[in-house]
Design a protein around this motif. Structure first.
Motif, mmCIF file in Angstrom:
data_model
loop_
_atom_site.group_PDB
_atom_site.id
_atom_site.type_symbol
_atom_site.label_atom_id
_atom_site.label_comp_id
_atom_site.label_asym_id
_atom_site.label_seq_id
_atom_site.Cartn_x
_atom_site.Cartn_y
_atom_site.Cartn_z
ATOM 1 N N HIS A 1 0.826 -1.215 0.000
ATOM 2 C CA HIS A 1 0.000 0.000 0.000
ATOM 3 C C HIS A 1 0.859 1.263 0.000
ATOM 4 C CE1 HIS A 1 -3.346 2.648 0.802
ATOM 5 N NE2 HIS A 1 -2.762 3.092 1.896
ATOM 6 N N THR B 1 -0.276 -5.954 -2.501
ATOM 7 C CA THR B 1 -1.593 -5.792 -1.870
ATOM 8 C C THR B 1 -2.551 -6.874 -2.361
ATOM 9 O OG1 THR B 1 -2.205 -4.151 -3.566
ATOM 10 C CG2 THR B 1 -1.372 -3.313 -1.472
ATOM 11 N N GLU C 1 -7.593 -0.705 0.203
ATOM 12 C CA GLU C 1 -7.265 -0.885 -1.213
ATOM 13 C C GLU C 1 -8.296 -0.206 -2.114
ATOM 14 O OE1 GLU C 1 -4.983 -2.666 -4.478
ATOM 15 O OE2 GLU C 1 -4.636 -1.879 -2.457
ATOM 16 N N ARG D 1 -7.199 3.087 -3.532
ATOM 17 C CA ARG D 1 -5.947 3.184 -4.281
ATOM 18 C C ARG D 1 -6.086 3.903 -5.615
ATOM 19 N NH1 ARG D 1 -3.437 -0.101 -7.940
ATOM 20 N NH2 ARG D 1 -4.830 -1.856 -7.538
#
Length: 415
Positions: free
Chosen positions: A197, A211, A246, A249
């Motif tokens: 991350h 990830t 996530e 992201r």
């Protein structure tokens, strides 16, 4: 069947196959070598012949035959072992179970053996359970390939020295064994995700391969736990934390790779499916039992993800969750994260007063995030000169190029 489909199946079943092989034959190195040969054979034949009815059984059979061939070539003193193995080769792949959930769990527990140091646990987990090559692990962790190879080799040697009864290790783990070892497994998976991350060094902020692998392994761990296992809640909490983090992201970097802070992200780019899945997991754990540290962190992430606009963020509830987290897990980084919430609820000066004490923690004294938080709080208090100094100090301390660029940009905007 396409090559990419084959790769996906192989990566999914490889941990189970390795678990079966090591449980039966005990020699980690030899079993891993045999598995690699079987995977190569499958990647060649399956696209042409189609996926076998039992991929796990096919690979176990192929790898076992390769073990036999290797031991046959190893002189007369290994003849007895080879004959014993021949009797164990199944007549047909379908005789083997299609899934090795228990073996995956046992393999995770083995890779996180307390005899191993955390860096070795991470490398061995990615190799044995994640199915990554040494080169892929080295790339993901930004380490030289020989360093990673040495860690893996030493870890396997250490396990061989320390495990007197390998069959007991690969027996279905007892509740006591799971309870004792699962914290290390979760810590390793969390560490892998965190490195993906926000890469600790290098030119890129993210390592999506890490990830994705951490999420996949955590899903596998959750599926491997027996129904009603007491540890299931925290495994689900860790999975939720990964998904909810996530999900952001896609908006966390600009087109040129620059870091975009949470308050400035385009929230329409967040992954709604991941947020929905992670939020549901958190709600299930909170409803069914007492949350652990990973679940509390996931609840914080869920509140951030629920805010359509930064102004809608429920900071009082986030601070309450951080208070719970610090009580459960008084770890330095969780205490530092709490101070951001303190600043939002009680003002930056209140948070800075607590930061002065926290900064004396030996584990944080030279950590760039302390200076970064100080810069954020000084800026919120309107003291631009102090904020610039803190941002520049944080930039000096970090080894991440995107973070350094972001911190220097924050400083330049105030001068």
């Amino acid at each position: 069947m396409s090559g990419s489909d084959v790769v996906e199946v192989l990566r999914e079943v490889a941990p189970s196959v390795l678990g079966v092989l090591v449980r039966r034959h005990h020699d980690f190195d030899a079993c891993e070598d045999a598995l690699q040969e079987a995977l190569l054979a499958a990647s060649t034949s399956w696209p042409q012949d189609g996926l076998p009815a039992n991929p796990t059984g096919w690979l176990v059979t192929a790898a076992t035959r390769r073990l036999v061939e290797a031991w046959r070539r190893d002189s007369a003193r290994r003849r007895r072992e080879a004959n014993d193995l021949l009797r164990e080769v199944p007549a047909a792949p379908e005789q083997l179970p299609a899934s090795g959930a228990d073996d995956t769990l046992a393999l995770l527990l083995l890779c996180c053996h307390p005899a191993l140091r955390p860096p070795s646990q991470v490398a061995l987990t990615l190799r044995a359970v994640g199915g990554l090559t040494t080169a892929e692990i080295a790339h993901g962790l930004l380490l030289p390939e020989p360093t990673v190879a040495q860690r893996i080799s030493r870890a396997k040697a250490r396990l061989a020295d320390g495990l007197v009864h390998p069959r007991e290790v690969f027996a279905p783990p007892t509740e006591a064994q799971r309870t004792e070892r699962l914290p290390a497994v979760l810590a390793v998976l969390s560490l892998v995700f965190t490195e993906g991350h926000t890469a600790s060094t290098g030119e890129h902020l993210h390592r999506p391969d890490l990830t994705a692998e951490a999420i996949r392994l955590t899903r596998a761990l959750r599926a491997a736990l027996p129904p009603g296992a007491g540890e299931a809640g925290e495994v689900a909490g860790l999975l939720a934390l990964m998904l909810l983090t996530e999900a952001r992201r896609p908006a966390r970097t600009s087109a040129d790779g620059a870091l975009v802070p949470l308050a400035e992200q385009d929230r329409s780019c967040w992954d709604g499916a991941m947020i929905a899945e992670g939020t549901a997991l958190v709600e299930d754990v909170l409803r069914d039992g007492v949350p652990g540290p990973y679940t509390v962190q996931a609840a914080v992430a869920a509140l951030h993800d629920a805010a359509v606009d930064p102004a809608d963020t429920d900071w009082p509830q986030i601070l309450a969750l951080y208070d719970t987290l610090v009580a459960l897990w008084p770890e330095s980084m969780s205490r530092l994260g709490r101070l951001v919430a303190v600043g939002e609820v009680h003002g930056p000066d209140a948070a800075l007063a607590e930061l002065a004490d926290l900064a004396q923690d030996p584990g944080l004294r030279t950590h760039h995030r302390v200076a970064a938080v100080r810069g954020h709080l000084e800026q919120a208090a309107g003291r631009d000169e102090a904020a610039v100094a803190a941002y520049r100090e944080a930039a000096r301390l970090t080894r991440s190029a995107p973070e350094r660029a972001y911190l220097l940009d924050r400083a330049s905007r105030l001068t």
